[in-house]
Design a protein around this motif. Sequence first.
Motif, PDB file in Angstrom:
ATOM      1  N   ALA A 101     -13.371 -20.890 -29.853  1.00  0.00           N
ATOM      2  CA  ALA A 101     -12.373 -20.055 -29.178  1.00  0.00           C
ATOM      3  C   ALA A 101     -13.036 -18.819 -28.563  1.00  0.00           C
ATOM      4  O   ALA A 101     -12.741 -18.453 -27.422  1.00  0.00           O
ATOM      5  N   ILE A 102     -13.945 -18.203 -29.292  1.00  0.00           N
ATOM      6  CA  ILE A 102     -14.653 -17.023 -28.773  1.00  0.00           C
ATOM      7  C   ILE A 102     -15.459 -17.401 -27.534  1.00  0.00           C
ATOM      8  O   ILE A 102     -15.430 -16.705 -26.520  1.00  0.00           O
ATOM      9  N   VAL A 103     -16.158 -18.534 -27.601  1.00  0.00           N
ATOM     10  CA  VAL A 103     -16.985 -18.964 -26.474  1.00  0.00           C
ATOM     11  C   VAL A 103     -16.118 -19.279 -25.260  1.00  0.00           C
ATOM     12  O   VAL A 103     -16.383 -18.817 -24.152  1.00  0.00           O
ATOM     13  N   THR A 104     -15.038 -20.055 -25.455  1.00  0.00           N
ATOM     14  CA  THR A 104     -14.216 -20.458 -24.301  1.00  0.00           C
ATOM     15  C   THR A 104     -13.408 -19.299 -23.736  1.00  0.00           C
ATOM     16  O   THR A 104     -13.229 -19.197 -22.530  1.00  0.00           O
ATOM     17  N   GLN A 105     -12.917 -18.408 -24.594  1.00  0.00           N
ATOM     18  CA  GLN A 105     -12.028 -17.349 -24.115  1.00  0.00           C
ATOM     19  C   GLN A 105     -12.779 -16.098 -23.651  1.00  0.00           C
ATOM     20  O   GLN A 105     -12.274 -15.387 -22.795  1.00  0.00           O
ATOM     21  N   LEU A 106     -13.959 -15.848 -24.201  1.00  0.00           N
ATOM     22  CA  LEU A 106     -14.657 -14.615 -23.859  1.00  0.00           C
ATOM     23  C   LEU A 106     -15.985 -14.858 -23.150  1.00  0.00           C
ATOM     24  O   LEU A 106     -16.223 -14.324 -22.076  1.00  0.00           O
ATOM     25  N   GLU A 107     -16.836 -15.664 -23.738  1.00  0.00           N
ATOM     26  CA  GLU A 107     -18.196 -15.804 -23.206  1.00  0.00           C
ATOM     27  C   GLU A 107     -18.244 -16.559 -21.877  1.00  0.00           C
ATOM     28  O   GLU A 107     -19.020 -16.203 -20.997  1.00  0.00           O
ATOM     29  N   LEU A 108     -17.438 -17.586 -21.721  1.00  0.00           N
ATOM     30  CA  LEU A 108     -17.450 -18.342 -20.467  1.00  0.00           C
ATOM     31  C   LEU A 108     -16.933 -17.504 -19.302  1.00  0.00           C
ATOM     32  O   LEU A 108     -17.245 -17.764 -18.151  1.00  0.00           O
ATOM     33  N   ARG A 109     -16.153 -16.485 -19.582  1.00  0.00           N
ATOM     34  CA  ARG A 109     -15.550 -15.660 -18.528  1.00  0.00           C
ATOM     35  C   ARG A 109     -16.531 -14.659 -17.935  1.00  0.00           C
ATOM     36  O   ARG A 109     -16.291 -14.111 -16.886  1.00  0.00           O
ATOM     37  N   GLN A 110     -17.600 -14.370 -18.661  1.00  0.00           N
ATOM     38  CA  GLN A 110     -18.547 -13.344 -18.216  1.00  0.00           C
ATOM     39  C   GLN A 110     -19.680 -13.925 -17.378  1.00  0.00           C
ATOM     40  O   GLN A 110     -20.592 -13.226 -17.003  1.00  0.00           O
ATOM     41  N   SER A 111     -19.607 -15.187 -17.122  1.00  0.00           N
ATOM     42  CA  SER A 111     -20.716 -15.877 -16.474  1.00  0.00           C
ATOM     43  C   SER A 111     -20.751 -15.653 -14.961  1.00  0.00           C
ATOM     44  O   SER A 111     -19.812 -15.145 -14.372  1.00  0.00           O
ATOM     45  N   GLN A 154      -0.118 -23.020 -12.936  1.00  0.00           N
ATOM     46  CA  GLN A 154      -0.796 -21.762 -13.269  1.00  0.00           C
ATOM     47  C   GLN A 154      -0.062 -21.029 -14.391  1.00  0.00           C
ATOM     48  O   GLN A 154      -0.690 -20.451 -15.287  1.00  0.00           O
ATOM     49  N   MET A 155       1.253 -21.057 -14.326  1.00  0.00           N
ATOM     50  CA  MET A 155       2.062 -20.394 -15.342  1.00  0.00           C
ATOM     51  C   MET A 155       1.843 -21.035 -16.713  1.00  0.00           C
ATOM     52  O   MET A 155       1.652 -20.339 -17.715  1.00  0.00           O
ATOM     53  N   ILE A 156       1.853 -22.352 -16.755  1.00  0.00           N
ATOM     54  CA  ILE A 156       1.663 -23.068 -18.026  1.00  0.00           C
ATOM     55  C   ILE A 156       0.259 -22.821 -18.569  1.00  0.00           C
ATOM     56  O   ILE A 156       0.085 -22.385 -19.711  1.00  0.00           O
ATOM     57  N   PHE A 157      -0.752 -23.102 -17.744  1.00  0.00           N
ATOM     58  CA  PHE A 157      -2.125 -22.926 -18.213  1.00  0.00           C
ATOM     59  C   PHE A 157      -2.397 -21.461 -18.557  1.00  0.00           C
ATOM     60  O   PHE A 157      -2.987 -21.156 -19.593  1.00  0.00           O
ATOM     61  N   GLY A 158      -1.964 -20.569 -17.686  1.00  0.00           N
ATOM     62  CA  GLY A 158      -2.207 -19.142 -17.910  1.00  0.00           C
ATOM     63  C   GLY A 158      -1.561 -18.634 -19.190  1.00  0.00           C
ATOM     64  O   GLY A 158      -2.161 -17.826 -19.918  1.00  0.00           O
ATOM     65  N   THR A 159      -0.361 -19.089 -19.478  1.00  0.00           N
ATOM     66  CA  THR A 159       0.333 -18.671 -20.703  1.00  0.00           C
ATOM     67  C   THR A 159      -0.398 -19.179 -21.940  1.00  0.00           C
ATOM     68  O   THR A 159      -0.633 -18.420 -22.889  1.00  0.00           O
ATOM     69  N   ILE A 160      -0.766 -20.446 -21.919  1.00  0.00           N
ATOM     70  CA  ILE A 160      -1.495 -21.032 -23.055  1.00  0.00           C
ATOM     71  C   ILE A 160      -2.820 -20.302 -23.244  1.00  0.00           C
ATOM     72  O   ILE A 160      -3.186 -19.895 -24.354  1.00  0.00           O
ATOM     73  N   ASP A 161      -3.537 -20.127 -22.151  1.00  0.00           N
ATOM     74  CA  ASP A 161      -4.854 -19.506 -22.178  1.00  0.00           C
ATOM     75  C   ASP A 161      -4.791 -18.060 -22.672  1.00  0.00           C
ATOM     76  O   ASP A 161      -5.571 -17.655 -23.540  1.00  0.00           O
ATOM     77  N   GLU A 162      -3.864 -17.294 -22.152  1.00  0.00           N
ATOM     78  CA  GLU A 162      -3.741 -15.886 -22.545  1.00  0.00           C
ATOM     79  C   GLU A 162      -3.293 -15.755 -23.997  1.00  0.00           C
ATOM     80  O   GLU A 162      -3.706 -14.820 -24.693  1.00  0.00           O
ATOM     81  N   THR A 163      -2.470 -16.678 -24.477  1.00  0.00           N
ATOM     82  CA  THR A 163      -2.033 -16.643 -25.872  1.00  0.00           C
ATOM     83  C   THR A 163      -3.246 -16.813 -26.797  1.00  0.00           C
ATOM     84  O   THR A 163      -3.365 -16.121 -27.814  1.00  0.00           O
ATOM     85  N   VAL A 164      -4.163 -17.712 -26.427  1.00  0.00           N
ATOM     86  CA  VAL A 164      -5.377 -17.923 -27.229  1.00  0.00           C
ATOM     87  C   VAL A 164      -6.284 -16.692 -27.138  1.00  0.00           C
ATOM     88  O   VAL A 164      -6.811 -16.225 -28.153  1.00  0.00           O
ATOM     89  N   THR A 165      -6.459 -16.155 -25.935  1.00  0.00           N
ATOM     90  CA  THR A 165      -7.312 -14.968 -25.765  1.00  0.00           C
ATOM     91  C   THR A 165      -6.785 -13.812 -26.605  1.00  0.00           C
ATOM     92  O   THR A 165      -7.553 -13.121 -27.283  1.00  0.00           O
ATOM     93  N   ASN A 166      -5.486 -13.603 -26.581  1.00  0.00           N
ATOM     94  CA  ASN A 166      -4.873 -12.524 -27.363  1.00  0.00           C
ATOM     95  C   ASN A 166      -5.113 -12.735 -28.856  1.00  0.00           C
ATOM     96  O   ASN A 166      -5.433 -11.793 -29.583  1.00  0.00           O
ATOM     97  N   TRP A 167      -5.003 -13.974 -29.306  1.00  0.00           N
ATOM     98  CA  TRP A 167      -5.243 -14.314 -30.714  1.00  0.00           C
ATOM     99  C   TRP A 167      -6.688 -13.976 -31.093  1.00  0.00           C
ATOM    100  O   TRP A 167      -6.939 -13.390 -32.154  1.00  0.00           O
ATOM    101  N   VAL A 168      -7.632 -14.310 -30.235  1.00  0.00           N
ATOM    102  CA  VAL A 168      -9.045 -14.003 -30.494  1.00  0.00           C
ATOM    103  C   VAL A 168      -9.244 -12.483 -30.534  1.00  0.00           C
ATOM    104  O   VAL A 168      -9.879 -11.949 -31.448  1.00  0.00           O
ATOM    105  N   MET A 169      -8.682 -11.783 -29.551  1.00  0.00           N
ATOM    106  CA  MET A 169      -8.866 -10.334 -29.448  1.00  0.00           C
ATOM    107  C   MET A 169      -8.195  -9.566 -30.593  1.00  0.00           C
ATOM    108  O   MET A 169      -8.622  -8.482 -30.952  1.00  0.00           O
ATOM    109  N   LYS A 170      -7.134 -10.138 -31.152  1.00  0.00           N
ATOM    110  CA  LYS A 170      -6.418  -9.491 -32.268  1.00  0.00           C
ATOM    111  C   LYS A 170      -7.001  -9.928 -33.611  1.00  0.00           C
ATOM    112  O   LYS A 170      -6.315  -9.894 -34.640  1.00  0.00           O
ATOM    113  N   ASP A 171      -8.252 -10.379 -33.591  1.00  0.00           N
ATOM    114  CA  ASP A 171      -8.955 -10.808 -34.815  1.00  0.00           C
ATOM    115  C   ASP A 171      -8.227 -11.923 -35.555  1.00  0.00           C
ATOM    116  O   ASP A 171      -8.231 -11.969 -36.774  1.00  0.00           O
TER     117      ASP A 171
END
Length: 194
Positions: A101-111, A154-171
């Motif tokens: 989750a960390i790799v897909t939500q955070l590290e892949l975005r900085q590339s 975009q709405m579906i993918f973006g919502t799913i994706d952001e929910t995971v990112t938020n979960w990662v960021m909120k420890d």
Amino acid sequence: MKNTKPKFNQIIDAAVEVIAMNGYHSSQVSKIAKKAGVADGTIYLYFKNKEDILVSLFQEKMGQFIERIEQEIAEKNNAEEKLLELIQLHFRQLGANLPLAIVTQLELRQSNPDLRKKINDVLKRYLTVIDSIIEEGIEEKLFQENLNKKLVRQMIFGTIDETVTNWVMKDHKYSLVGQAEEVHELLVNGISKR
């Protein structure tokens, strides 16, 4: 094909752990090799460089994940059930594997842009699955027929994706899978005919 070689998955799994722990830019190939229990040179039998490891990691993990989604949703009765299954599987996959989750939500975005293009190419198959669910929902008269399908995707993918990112960021202090039904409800309410 390179992924049939025995140490390929070992290196991929080690790369997920090392990149999640150190960040992509601080993850030397030697650290990945050590974690995988292979010599540094062995890495280069499978991968051209560190970027190739990251792209391969995403291709491998996402490819397996998409195959699983395609199989699982095929057994569901309608588009709403398929969408719920997709959300649950997405959350389960990443909720059970924090380093991934960390790799897909955070590290892949900085590339760099070239790497992002390769990652987007892998994502196309996943977005095609979402498109098929939207199409089916319209055909079944569960979803509005005049939907802007690209925007809905975009709405579906973006919502799913952001929910995971938020979960990662909120420890990851709460259950990611526990949010699947509520996310599904919000999405379906936005596009259904009800």
